[in-house]
Design a protein around this motif. Structure first.
Motif, short mmCIF file in Angstrom:
data_model
loop_
_atom_site.label_atom_id
_atom_site.label_comp_id
_atom_site.label_asym_id
_atom_site.label_seq_id
_atom_site.Cartn_x
_atom_site.Cartn_y
_atom_site.Cartn_z
N PHE A 224 44.08 9.92 13.67
CA PHE A 224 44.60 9.70 12.32
C PHE A 224 46.12 9.49 12.36
N ILE A 225 46.81 10.20 13.23
CA ILE A 225 48.26 9.99 13.32
C ILE A 225 48.53 8.54 13.74
N ILE A 226 47.77 8.06 14.72
CA ILE A 226 47.98 6.68 15.17
C ILE A 226 47.76 5.72 14.01
N ILE A 227 46.68 5.95 13.27
CA ILE A 227 46.35 5.01 12.20
C ILE A 227 47.47 4.95 11.16
N PHE A 228 48.13 6.07 10.92
CA PHE A 228 49.18 6.05 9.90
C PHE A 228 50.57 5.75 10.45
N ALA A 229 50.79 5.98 11.74
CA ALA A 229 52.15 5.79 12.28
C ALA A 229 52.36 4.38 12.81
N MET A 230 51.32 3.82 13.41
CA MET A 230 51.50 2.55 14.10
C MET A 230 51.92 1.40 13.18
N PRO A 231 51.40 1.33 11.96
CA PRO A 231 51.83 0.21 11.12
C PRO A 231 53.35 0.13 10.95
N ALA A 232 54.04 1.27 10.95
CA ALA A 232 55.49 1.25 10.78
C ALA A 232 56.16 0.50 11.92
N ILE A 233 55.73 0.79 13.15
CA ILE A 233 56.38 0.12 14.29
C ILE A 233 55.93 -1.33 14.37
N MET A 234 54.71 -1.58 13.94
CA MET A 234 54.22 -2.96 13.96
C MET A 234 55.07 -3.80 13.01
N LEU A 235 55.34 -3.21 11.85
CA LEU A 235 56.19 -3.87 10.87
C LEU A 235 57.58 -4.09 11.47
N ALA A 236 58.11 -3.03 12.08
CA ALA A 236 59.47 -3.11 12.62
C ALA A 236 59.56 -4.16 13.72
N ALA A 309 48.01 20.61 10.43
CA ALA A 309 49.40 20.77 9.97
C ALA A 309 50.35 19.94 10.82
N ILE A 310 50.13 19.94 12.13
CA ILE A 310 50.98 19.13 13.00
C ILE A 310 50.86 17.66 12.61
N GLY A 311 49.63 17.25 12.34
CA GLY A 311 49.41 15.86 11.95
C GLY A 311 50.24 15.48 10.73
N PHE A 312 50.22 16.35 9.71
CA PHE A 312 50.99 16.03 8.51
C PHE A 312 52.49 16.14 8.75
N LEU A 313 52.90 17.28 9.36
CA LEU A 313 54.34 17.51 9.53
C LEU A 313 54.99 16.46 10.42
N SER A 314 54.22 15.91 11.36
CA SER A 314 54.83 14.97 12.31
C SER A 314 55.41 13.75 11.59
N PHE A 315 54.96 13.52 10.35
CA PHE A 315 55.50 12.39 9.60
C PHE A 315 56.74 12.77 8.81
N GLY A 316 57.12 14.03 8.82
CA GLY A 316 58.26 14.46 8.01
C GLY A 316 59.46 14.85 8.84
N LEU A 317 59.57 14.35 10.06
CA LEU A 317 60.63 14.80 10.96
C LEU A 317 61.53 13.69 11.44
N TRP A 318 61.18 12.42 11.10
CA TRP A 318 61.79 11.33 11.86
C TRP A 318 63.30 11.30 11.77
N VAL A 319 63.85 11.84 10.66
CA VAL A 319 65.28 11.71 10.48
C VAL A 319 66.08 12.55 11.49
N HIS A 320 65.42 13.52 12.15
CA HIS A 320 66.23 14.29 13.11
C HIS A 320 66.64 13.44 14.32
N HIS A 321 66.12 12.23 14.42
CA HIS A 321 66.63 11.30 15.43
C HIS A 321 67.88 10.58 14.93
N MET A 322 68.23 10.81 13.67
CA MET A 322 69.32 10.04 13.06
C MET A 322 70.38 10.94 12.46
N PHE A 323 70.47 12.17 12.93
CA PHE A 323 71.42 13.13 12.35
C PHE A 323 72.87 12.67 12.47
N VAL A 324 73.20 11.86 13.46
CA VAL A 324 74.61 11.50 13.63
C VAL A 324 74.91 10.10 13.10
N THR A 325 74.03 9.58 12.25
CA THR A 325 74.33 8.28 11.67
C THR A 325 75.15 8.41 10.39
#
Lengths: 637, 358
Positions: A224-236, A309-325
């Motif tokens: 399920f994580i793949i199904i929801f995460a992959m479209p973002a990178i495909m778009l990018a 819970a990991i499945g859901f939370l994993s979508f709410g963390l991405w900004v910690h890769h961008m803390f210094v932007t």
């Protein structure tokens, strides 16, 4: 019509004795010989092995890249490789490990094991499965073929714009990179759909949702994580290709675009990606801890809830890769909290496994030893991740070797150590022979020492100010000693994989015979022969508990009534796994291979001209029409 | 606005960017001193920017004084206790120090963590970040130890019966449940505590106070830093920022090409330079000295060589230097020539670089 049915005299599995049933089912579900047969197979076990072997080849390739980089960094001001090649190497290393090894290897195990674990004869949509493998293979071959031809991406596995734009990086490297993403995304999405359907609709009768092995739950969440995460990178990646190919301006601030849009899209995929790679590792750990503790994993419900819970939370963390932007303070603070929060379900899993070991009678075989290595390394990596979740600390360690150390602790500790454990654990099921225990223990010593000697010093290097992705550093920086140490460790670590390779080859030839269930495990894949027959199970098992092979009593219940001379499997209800209908499972076909080939040609062509999309689509469409051309179906009466 | 670059006498003809850095550093003669001296940690700081040699260009205030700046660093650092642990690690991995053990012992007293270390803070922000880092390390290190102890105990505890067959439905013991609940509760508590600490530390990073003594614009280029002192008598330097000691300095970060990241570990955390965006970072140095930093976001082929130096001067010296920089420029002829050399020396021309020298 009814006469015709009678004349065909359908044989059901209830009509035959064990020996004859096995022979006839094996003929029905078998793979034909010859090149066409090999390319047409839809047997999930054969495709799973191909997936795994391909992924391991890419692991070795990525590992060799890493070794070359470590040799370059071993001494300051080194000229072993130049800046250009070094940048290509770390790009290929990251890309290969994430997209061509990390994701596919988890899927490889799922494709092989899931149908066995849930007690069915093949994966759902087996032709799609074959297609996905060929797409993955072609994507990997394309990237590495281009590399061999000196068309090499060199802007990192993250390809930040504007560096990855045409004016800063001319040449086709980033285009190949972006298109490889498209390949692996298509493959991963296809496999995920198969896994979800297999788990939800093809479980053996009686395997209610609360009796699914944790391995299966984990792979379900993973899919399920793949199904929801992959479209973002495909778009990018599509936007990046368009930016480079037809001059769109998505990321150009002068034209109203934003370079941070790329980072948001990339990391919105990129953080779930970490869990896409890590969750199969936890699946292996759950299976192995249970088997070698002689207990089901403690706290089934908390484990499953943690996974979700990991499945859901994993979508709410991405900004910690961008803390210094330079994000707004409140925005960044939110992602500190969410990043901290995901440590809780991960902690629950760790505690449950430790409680299982405490309660059980641990048997220290190689798989469990590697899992213990996982605890040691992964917990350390998870805790340094808590540091990175903190915005202020991240401003110092972001993009330094501290981060390199952290994610290798998490990804190698969290995925590769369990993966090696899984190889030792399931090798006897796949080949019928056990791997050598003594070599396994030596491999552990080598891998554990090598890993820690390589990556622990990197924490210190990062704190001493060494940034990532630098091809060299001046002697005056004082980083030479720790780098030399890390490089030495890398050689040890690499050697451990060569030892494993040797062990696998030697054991496949002359290892001790395993029998059906050499570890005394509790899940259904151990209920069939090693290696399993093409039909997986002669008779579909009936499940009455979460550990079917540990139930008291020798007689195992089975269900009957499936056709013997046609590929037929049982479809059951989603929650209760009640037998629903008998469903035909597709027979081998060459069309998935041809469809993957046509898709690959179109994708690669589109790197050079947008017209490839226009001309490639009808070809792909024609192949798909041939693939799905309706055959005369005789309805089951 | 006058253009004046401290690197105007560098010899760019010998190498392109890879040579840049070796030009920037001159290893002091002290480096050749005996091993014992080295092990006392002096080599960490006895490198100095080459521009100090050149009294003609801007930096005549120091000449020999710069070496005393480094010493000031070393004594200052000693009050930070956790650094001791760190030095141990660094020393243990440095085989040269191991070669002379007595000297290595001396290193414990005065060692260092390198010339660009986040654990060697010399400014308010870097200080706070280092303290926060050590708190996190201590707490999380303890968590790791407790977890490993639990694992060890789980594996080695005495078992009542051996060889017992596998159990599908074992009766879960009450003490396991309690231990599990306790571990879970402490995880939540510890994480909440660290989150609050982090928020507190974050305020420091984001603090928005008016009235910085100096405002400097830094513009990132592949692969150098353009530094612009704002104001009526504005002037520019490259790869070098001079600031007065003890005053807050605001750095405005923008980029001329790709994304870079500005990072001086001893003074503050890093912040990205992003096209179409202007970020602002406040730095402050407690002591005079030269603080090295380098680009922390991969920015292309020579990313590894994109270093920058912050030179903290006593306020009076800073003002003298600033006045001199702001004074009318000398004839520009040789500067123009230098820029041409710069362009032709670039072995792999980047659009930004050639555009700039045009």
């Amino acid at each position: 019509m009814s006469q015709a049915v009678e004349e065909r005299h359908e044989t059901r599995d209830t009509d035959l004795g064990d020996e004859e049933l096995r022979a006839r089912l094996s003929k029905t579900w078998g793979t034909a010989r010859g090149l066409i047969g090999i390319l047409s197979t839809v047997d999930h076990k054969i495709i799973g092995i191909r997936y795994a072997v391909t992924a391991f080849v890419f692991l070795l390739a990525g590992g060799i890249m890493a070794i070359i980089m470590r040799l370059q960094l071993a001494r300051p001001d080194s000229h072993f490789v130049d800046a250009e090649l070094y940048n290509q190497l770390f790009t290929m290393h990251g890309t290969t490990m994430m997209f061509l090894f990390g994701v596919p290897v988890g899927e490889a195990f799922a494709v092989y094991l899931l149908p066995l674990m849930v007690g069915t004869r093949n994966i759902a949509f087996p032709r799609l499965n074959a297609f996905s493998y060929y797409v993955y293979l072609f994507g990997g071959l394309m990237l590495w073929g281009a590399f061999a031809l000196s068309i090499r991406p060199d802007v990192g596995w993250f390809s930040y714009v504007p560096l990855a734009n045409l004016n800063f990086t001319p040449g086709k490297g980033p285009d190949y990179w972006a298109q490889m993403i498209t390949f692996t995304e298509v493959a991963a999405l296809a496999v995920s759909v198969e896994i979800v359907v297999t788990v939800l609709k093809q479980r053996a009768p009686g395997m209610t949702l609360d009796r699914i092995p944790l391995f299966v739950w984990t792979m379900l969440v993973h899919s399920f994580i793949i199904i929801f995460a992959m479209p973002a990178i495909m778009l990018a990646s599509s936007m990046l290709i368009m930016e480079r190919l037809v001059g769109t301006q998505f990321f150009n601030p002068d034209a109203g675009g934003d370079p941070l849009l790329w980072q948001h899209l990339f990391w919105f995929f990129g953080h779930p990606e970490v869990y896409i790679i890590f969750l199969p590792g936890t699946a292996f750990v759950s299976a192995i801890v249970a088997t070698f503790s002689r207990r089901p994993v403690f706290g089934y419900l908390p484990m499953v809830l943690s996974l979700i819970a990991i499945g859901f939370l994993s979508f709410g963390l991405w900004v910690h890769h961008m803390f210094v932007t330079g994000l707004p303070e409140i925005g960044a603070a939110f992602f500190t909290a969410s990043s901290m929060a995901i440590a809780i379900p991960n902690g629950v899993q760790i505690f449950c496994w430790i409680a299982t070991l405490w309660d059980g009678k641990p048997v220290l075989k190689t798989p469990l030893i590697f899992v213990l290595g996982f605890f040691f390394i992964f917990v350390a990596g998870g805790l340094s991740g808590v540091m990175l979740a903190s915005v202020p600390i991240d401003t110092q360690v972001h993009d330094t070797y501290f981060v390199v150390a952290h994610f290798h602790y998490v990804l190698i500790g969290g995925t590769v150590f369990p993966l090696v454990a899984a190889v030792y654990y399931w090798f006897p099921k796949v080949t019928g022979r056990l791997m050598d225990e003594r070599l396994g223990k030596w491999q552990f010593v080598l891998a554990f020492t090598g890993f820690n000697v390589t990556f622990f010093p990197m924490h210190l290097l990062g704190l001493h100010g060494m940034p990532r992705r630098v091809y060299t550093y001046p002697a005056e920086m004082g980083w030479g000693g720790l780098n030399l140490l890390a490089s030495t460790g890398a050689l040890l670590f690499f050697a451990s994989f060569l030892l494993m390779l040797y062990n696998m080859i030697a054991s496949a030839r002359s290892g001790a015979l395993a029998g059906d269930n050499p570890w005394g495990a509790d899940t259904l894949e151990w209920a069939t022969s090693s290696p399993p027959q093409p039909q997986n199970f002669d008779r579909i098992p009936c499940v009455t508990s979460g550990s079917p092979l540990w139930d008291k009593g020798d007689d195992k219940a089975v269900v009957g009534g499936l056709k013997v001379d046609e590929r037929e499997l049982l479809v059951t209800s989603v929650t209760e796994a009640r037998p629903d209908i008998r469903e035909e499972s597709p027979a081998p076909s060459i069309w998935p291979f041809l469809a993957a080939f046509a898709t690959a040609v179109a994708f690669i062509g589109s790197i050079y001209t947008p017209w490839a999309v226009t001309w490639g689509s009808p070809v792909v469409a024609i192949v798909l029409v041939a693939w799905f051309w309706p055959k005369t179906i005789e309805e089951n009466v | 606005m006058h253009f004046r670059r401290p690197y105007e006498t560098w010899n760019f003809g010998t190498a392109a960017c890879p040579g840049l850095l070796s030009q920037l550093w001159r290893v002091d003669a002290a480096k050749q001193k005996n091993a014992a001296d080295q092990a006392e940690g002096e080599e960490c700081r006895n490198v100095e920017p080459v521009f100090a040699e050149n009294p003609d260009i801007a930096f005549q205030t120091h000449g020999s004084a710069s070496s005393t700046l480094y010493e000031a660093h070393n004594t200052e650092r000693d009050r930070r206790v956790p650094d001791l642990v760190f030095r141990l690690f660094r020393r243990a991995s440095n085989w040269r120090a191991l070669a002379s053990l007595p000297a290595a012992a001396g290193a414990l007293a005065s060692g260092c963590t390198g010339v660009q270390s986040a654990l060697d803070p010399h400014g308010e922000q870097a200080d706070a970040l280092a303290v926060l880092f050590w708190i996190f390390t201590a707490v999380l290190g303890l968590v790791w130890l407790v977890t490993m102890a639990g694992l060890f105990f789980a594996l080695t505890r005495r078992r009542d019966s051996r060889g017992e067959p596998a159990q599908a439905r074992p009766a879960v013991k009450r003490q396991v449940r309690i231990a599990f609940a306790a571990m879970l509760a402490s995880t939540v508590i510890i994480l909440s505590g660290l989150t609050v600490l982090s928020f507190d530390g974050q305020r420091m990073v984001f603090r928005d106070e008016a009235g910085a003594a100096v405002t400097i614009s830094v513009i990132g280029h592949q692969w150098w830093w353009q530094v612009r002192y704002e104001g009526n008598n504005g002037f520019e330097t490259a790869n070098e920022i001079r600031i007065p000691v003890g005053s807050a300095v605001d750095i405005k970060l923008t980029t001329g090409d790709v994304i870079h990241s500005f990072w001086i570990p001893s003074l503050a955390g890093k912040l990205d330079l992003i096209p179409g965006k202007s970020n602002e970072l406040r730095i402050q140095a407690d002591k005079p000295g030269v603080y090295r930093g380098q680009c922390a976001e991969f920015c292309g082929q020579q990313h590894a060589h994109m270093a920058i130096f912050v030179v903290a001067l006593e306020p009076s010296e800073f003002e003298r230097w600033r006045a001199k920089q702001a004074a009318p420029a000398r004839p520009m002829a040789h500067l123009t020539k230098q820029q041409n050399v710069f362009a032709s020396a670039a072995s792999s021309p980047s659009p930004a670089l050639s555009e700039h020298s045009r």
